[in-house]
Design an enzyme around this catalytic site. Structure first.
Site, PDB file in Angstrom:
ATOM      1  N   ASP A   1      -1.084  -0.453   5.134  1.00 11.56           N
ATOM      2  CA  ASP A   1      -1.339  -1.837   4.774  1.00 11.56           C
ATOM      3  C   ASP A   1      -0.730  -2.859   5.714  1.00 11.56           C
ATOM      4  O   ASP A   1       0.393  -3.322   5.535  1.00 11.56           O
ATOM      5  CB  ASP A   1      -0.851  -2.112   3.342  1.00 11.56           C
ATOM      6  CG  ASP A   1      -1.639  -3.256   2.734  1.00 11.56           C
ATOM      7  OD1 ASP A   1      -2.014  -4.174   3.495  1.00 11.56           O
ATOM      8  OD2 ASP A   1      -1.902  -3.225   1.527  1.00 11.56           O
TER       9      ASP A   1
ATOM     10  N   GLU B   1      -8.582   0.004  -5.623  1.00 10.91           N
ATOM     11  CA  GLU B   1      -9.165  -1.290  -5.302  1.00 10.91           C
ATOM     12  C   GLU B   1      -8.247  -1.977  -4.309  1.00 10.91           C
ATOM     13  O   GLU B   1      -7.061  -2.156  -4.585  1.00 10.91           O
ATOM     14  CB  GLU B   1      -9.294  -2.102  -6.597  1.00 10.91           C
ATOM     15  CG  GLU B   1     -10.006  -3.423  -6.461  1.00 10.91           C
ATOM     16  CD  GLU B   1     -11.514  -3.284  -6.303  1.00 10.91           C
ATOM     17  OE1 GLU B   1     -12.102  -4.172  -5.674  1.00 10.91           O
ATOM     18  OE2 GLU B   1     -12.093  -2.290  -6.808  1.00 10.91           O
TER      19      GLU B   1
ATOM     20  N   LYS C   1     -11.989   1.875   3.770  1.00  9.90           N
ATOM     21  CA  LYS C   1     -11.830   0.564   3.141  1.00  9.90           C
ATOM     22  C   LYS C   1     -13.115  -0.210   3.289  1.00  9.90           C
ATOM     23  O   LYS C   1     -13.659  -0.306   4.393  1.00  9.90           O
ATOM     24  CB  LYS C   1     -10.701  -0.222   3.823  1.00  9.90           C
ATOM     25  CG  LYS C   1      -9.318   0.203   3.413  1.00  9.90           C
ATOM     26  CD  LYS C   1      -8.306  -0.876   3.818  1.00  9.90           C
ATOM     27  CE  LYS C   1      -6.941  -0.552   3.252  1.00  9.90           C
ATOM     28  NZ  LYS C   1      -5.995  -1.670   3.407  1.00  9.90           N
TER      29      LYS C   1
ATOM     30  N   LEU D   1      -6.460   9.958   5.752  1.00 14.18           N
ATOM     31  CA  LEU D   1      -6.208  10.007   4.308  1.00 14.18           C
ATOM     32  C   LEU D   1      -4.801  10.516   4.036  1.00 14.18           C
ATOM     33  O   LEU D   1      -4.376  11.514   4.617  1.00 14.18           O
ATOM     34  CB  LEU D   1      -7.219  10.939   3.634  1.00 14.18           C
ATOM     35  CG  LEU D   1      -7.064  11.067   2.106  1.00 14.18           C
ATOM     36  CD1 LEU D   1      -7.545   9.816   1.395  1.00 14.18           C
ATOM     37  CD2 LEU D   1      -7.823  12.275   1.591  1.00 14.18           C
TER      38      LEU D   1
ATOM     39  N   LEU E   1     -10.680   5.669  -4.470  1.00 11.61           N
ATOM     40  CA  LEU E   1      -9.226   5.893  -4.532  1.00 11.61           C
ATOM     41  C   LEU E   1      -8.531   4.733  -5.227  1.00 11.61           C
ATOM     42  O   LEU E   1      -7.499   4.899  -5.873  1.00 11.61           O
ATOM     43  CB  LEU E   1      -8.645   6.008  -3.125  1.00 11.61           C
ATOM     44  CG  LEU E   1      -8.977   7.245  -2.316  1.00 11.61           C
ATOM     45  CD1 LEU E   1      -8.462   7.073  -0.893  1.00 11.61           C
ATOM     46  CD2 LEU E   1      -8.365   8.478  -2.961  1.00 11.61           C
TER      47      LEU E   1
ATOM     48  N   PHE F   1      -7.630  -5.392  -1.548  1.00 11.34           N
ATOM     49  CA  PHE F   1      -7.806  -6.839  -1.655  1.00 11.34           C
ATOM     50  C   PHE F   1      -9.257  -7.237  -1.376  1.00 11.34           C
ATOM     51  O   PHE F   1      -9.812  -8.120  -2.021  1.00 11.34           O
ATOM     52  CB  PHE F   1      -6.855  -7.547  -0.681  1.00 11.34           C
ATOM     53  CG  PHE F   1      -6.972  -9.036  -0.717  1.00 11.34           C
ATOM     54  CD1 PHE F   1      -6.623  -9.751  -1.853  1.00 11.34           C
ATOM     55  CD2 PHE F   1      -7.450  -9.731   0.390  1.00 11.34           C
ATOM     56  CE1 PHE F   1      -6.745 -11.132  -1.894  1.00 11.34           C
ATOM     57  CE2 PHE F   1      -7.572 -11.113   0.355  1.00 11.34           C
ATOM     58  CZ  PHE F   1      -7.212 -11.813  -0.782  1.00 11.34           C
ATOM     59  N   PHE F   2      -9.876  -6.570  -0.384  1.00 11.38           N
ATOM     60  CA  PHE F   2     -11.232  -6.943   0.027  1.00 11.38           C
ATOM     61  C   PHE F   2     -12.330  -6.156  -0.671  1.00 11.38           C
ATOM     62  O   PHE F   2     -13.475  -6.564  -0.659  1.00 11.38           O
ATOM     63  CB  PHE F   2     -11.383  -6.776   1.537  1.00 11.38           C
ATOM     64  CG  PHE F   2     -10.547  -7.747   2.332  1.00 11.38           C
ATOM     65  CD1 PHE F   2     -11.010  -9.037   2.562  1.00 11.38           C
ATOM     66  CD2 PHE F   2      -9.307  -7.381   2.840  1.00 11.38           C
ATOM     67  CE1 PHE F   2     -10.248  -9.950   3.284  1.00 11.38           C
ATOM     68  CE2 PHE F   2      -8.542  -8.286   3.565  1.00 11.38           C
ATOM     69  CZ  PHE F   2      -9.015  -9.572   3.783  1.00 11.38           C
ATOM     70  N   GLY F   3     -11.979  -5.015  -1.231  1.00 11.24           N
ATOM     71  CA  GLY F   3     -13.001  -4.199  -1.879  1.00 11.24           C
ATOM     72  C   GLY F   3     -12.498  -2.804  -2.154  1.00 11.24           C
ATOM     73  O   GLY F   3     -11.308  -2.518  -1.953  1.00 11.24           O
ATOM     74  N   GLU F   4     -13.436  -1.945  -2.603  1.00  9.75           N
ATOM     75  CA  GLU F   4     -13.033  -0.591  -2.976  1.00  9.75           C
ATOM     76  C   GLU F   4     -12.572   0.222  -1.775  1.00  9.75           C
ATOM     77  O   GLU F   4     -13.046   0.025  -0.659  1.00  9.75           O
ATOM     78  CB  GLU F   4     -14.224   0.131  -3.622  1.00  9.75           C
ATOM     79  CG  GLU F   4     -14.535  -0.383  -5.011  1.00  9.75           C
ATOM     80  CD  GLU F   4     -15.902   0.066  -5.500  1.00  9.75           C
ATOM     81  OE1 GLU F   4     -16.679   0.684  -4.723  1.00  9.75           O
ATOM     82  OE2 GLU F   4     -16.208  -0.225  -6.670  1.00  9.75           O
TER      83      GLU F   4
ATOM     84  N   ASP G   1       5.225  -7.429   4.412  1.00  9.44           N
ATOM     85  CA  ASP G   1       4.897  -6.944   3.069  1.00  9.44           C
ATOM     86  C   ASP G   1       5.418  -5.521   2.879  1.00  9.44           C
ATOM     87  O   ASP G   1       4.679  -4.613   2.522  1.00  9.44           O
ATOM     88  CB  ASP G   1       3.385  -7.024   2.853  1.00  9.44           C
ATOM     89  CG  ASP G   1       2.998  -7.037   1.384  1.00  9.44           C
ATOM     90  OD1 ASP G   1       3.901  -7.100   0.526  1.00  9.44           O
ATOM     91  OD2 ASP G   1       1.789  -6.964   1.099  1.00  9.44           O
TER      92      ASP G   1
ATOM     93  N   ARG H   1       4.606  -0.133  -2.661  1.00  7.50           N
ATOM     94  CA  ARG H   1       3.150  -0.126  -2.874  1.00  7.50           C
ATOM     95  C   ARG H   1       2.395  -0.036  -1.552  1.00  7.50           C
ATOM     96  O   ARG H   1       1.210   0.298  -1.526  1.00  7.50           O
ATOM     97  CB  ARG H   1       2.708  -1.372  -3.666  1.00  7.50           C
ATOM     98  CG  ARG H   1       2.948  -2.669  -2.936  1.00  7.50           C
ATOM     99  CD  ARG H   1       2.459  -3.920  -3.651  1.00  7.50           C
ATOM    100  NE  ARG H   1       2.965  -5.094  -2.941  1.00  7.50           N
ATOM    101  CZ  ARG H   1       4.166  -5.640  -3.137  1.00  7.50           C
ATOM    102  NH1 ARG H   1       4.952  -5.153  -4.075  1.00  7.50           N
ATOM    103  NH2 ARG H   1       4.580  -6.651  -2.409  1.00  7.50           N
ATOM    104  N   ASN H   2       3.073  -0.359  -0.450  1.00  8.23           N
ATOM    105  CA  ASN H   2       2.431  -0.305   0.865  1.00  8.23           C
ATOM    106  C   ASN H   2       2.889   0.869   1.721  1.00  8.23           C
ATOM    107  O   ASN H   2       2.659   0.900   2.920  1.00  8.23           O
ATOM    108  CB  ASN H   2       2.669  -1.615   1.611  1.00  8.23           C
ATOM    109  CG  ASN H   2       1.883  -2.750   0.984  1.00  8.23           C
ATOM    110  OD1 ASN H   2       0.805  -2.529   0.429  1.00  8.23           O
ATOM    111  ND2 ASN H   2       2.419  -3.964   1.031  1.00  8.23           N
TER     112      ASN H   2
END
Ligand code: ATP
Length: 280
Positions: free
Chosen positions: A155, A22, A46, A92, A20, A24-27, A137, A141-142
């Site tokens: 997030d 990227e 995540k 999801l 979906l 901060f920690f990974g895909e 935050d 975007r979150n």
């Protein structure tokens, strides 16, 4: 461990799908989770690419916060896999990030829908306010889109619990300066009142169809402008009643800002009036 028994799930019950995005920690992948009752749930998974204990703990701390939250406008944690490779499994949200959704749907979205999104995010934040939790935050975007009529706050990577009258003193450098209250920029001070400021910026993003706040300034110039009393201008689509709330959220003094509870009341009133005007 970051999570109690209740949220520990087995990898055998998760089928991983496509990427979906990227994190901060990974895909982050989509996938399907088979619950103990046999129900199949669409999920976001995540992952964490760094295998060091320290990073894994940071990664899982987001899930540790989310497991205690239960609100219709906050992304729900489904479970955690704490053995390598560690995964966080969440519900999801089919339509992805609100920022992208606003850009794609900008010619379709009407005024009452925009205020509905603001109201839903505000309700989620009022719930966090009641738990003495600061998010730190708040930005489109979150926020994730579940359906055209429902958005959810996601997030919790930067969230923290704070004691009343206390605040979280941040040390991290990855800070969203253009969304931040003056006291957060100057003293790294984060409180519910600084979340209110950020929520004002997030509403500005919603009415600007996800333009970047202060895109005409460098990060380093923002605080000077704020200290001079300059604020983000009224987006074209933003009703004056909403802009008046935004400027209230951007009071220089934290005590001058409304609470999320008060904002829920004001936004509900505006939403009701919008619906009446649209004849719904
Ligand atoms: P950052 O801290 O940089 O924001 P992150 O580690 O918090 O990153 P996210 O931004 O939450 O990661 O996720 C990365 C991508 O995965 C985003 O583009 C988002 O669209 C998608 N995503 C995350 N969670 C979900 C979800 N529950 N449903 C649908 N998509 C999701």
């Amino acid at each position: 461990a970051a999570c109690g028994e209740k949220h520990r799930i087995s990898r055998d019950d998760v089928v991983v799908g496509r990427i979906l995005g990227e994190g901060f920690f990974g895909e982050v992948h989509d996938g399907v989770y088979k619950s103990p009752t046999g129900e199949r749930i669409c999920v976001a998974i995540k992952t964490c690419k760094d295998r060091s204990a320290e990073v894994k703990e940071k990664f899982l701390s987001e899930a540790g916060l989310m497991k205690n939250l239960d609100h219709p406008h906050i992304v729900r944690l489904i479970g955690v896999i704490e053995v390598d490779p560690v995964w966080i499994v969440m519900e999801l949200l089919e339509h992805g990030e609100l920022g992208n959704y606003l850009v794609e749907q900008q010619y379709i979205l009407n005024s009452s829908t925009l205020i509905l999104y603001c109201l839903q995010i505000c309700k989620a934040l009022a719930y966090l306010e009641g738990l003495n939790m600061v998010h730190r935050d708040i930005a489109v975007r979150n926020v994730l889109v579940a359906s055209p009529e429902c958005v959810k706050l996601g997030d919790f990577g930067l969230s923290r619990y704070v004691d009343e009258q206390e605040y979280y003193k941040a040390s991290v450098s990855r800070l969203p300066i253009k969304w931040m209250a003056p006291e957060s920029i100057n003293f790294r001070r984060f409180t519910t009142a600084s979340d209110v400021w950020m929520f004002g910026v997030c509403m500005w993003e919603i009415y600007s169809m996800a333009q970047q706040p202060f895109f005409w300034l460098e990060n380093g110039q923002v605080i000077n402008q704020l200290e001079l009393g300059k604020r983000l201008p009224k987006p074209q689509q933003c009703p004056p009643a909403v802009y008046s709330l935004l400027t209230h959220c951007w009071s220089y003094e934290p005590h001058g800002r409304p609470s999320f509870g008060q904002l829920v009341c004001s936004l509900s009133d505006i939403h009701r009036i919008e619906l009446e005007q649209e004849g719904r």
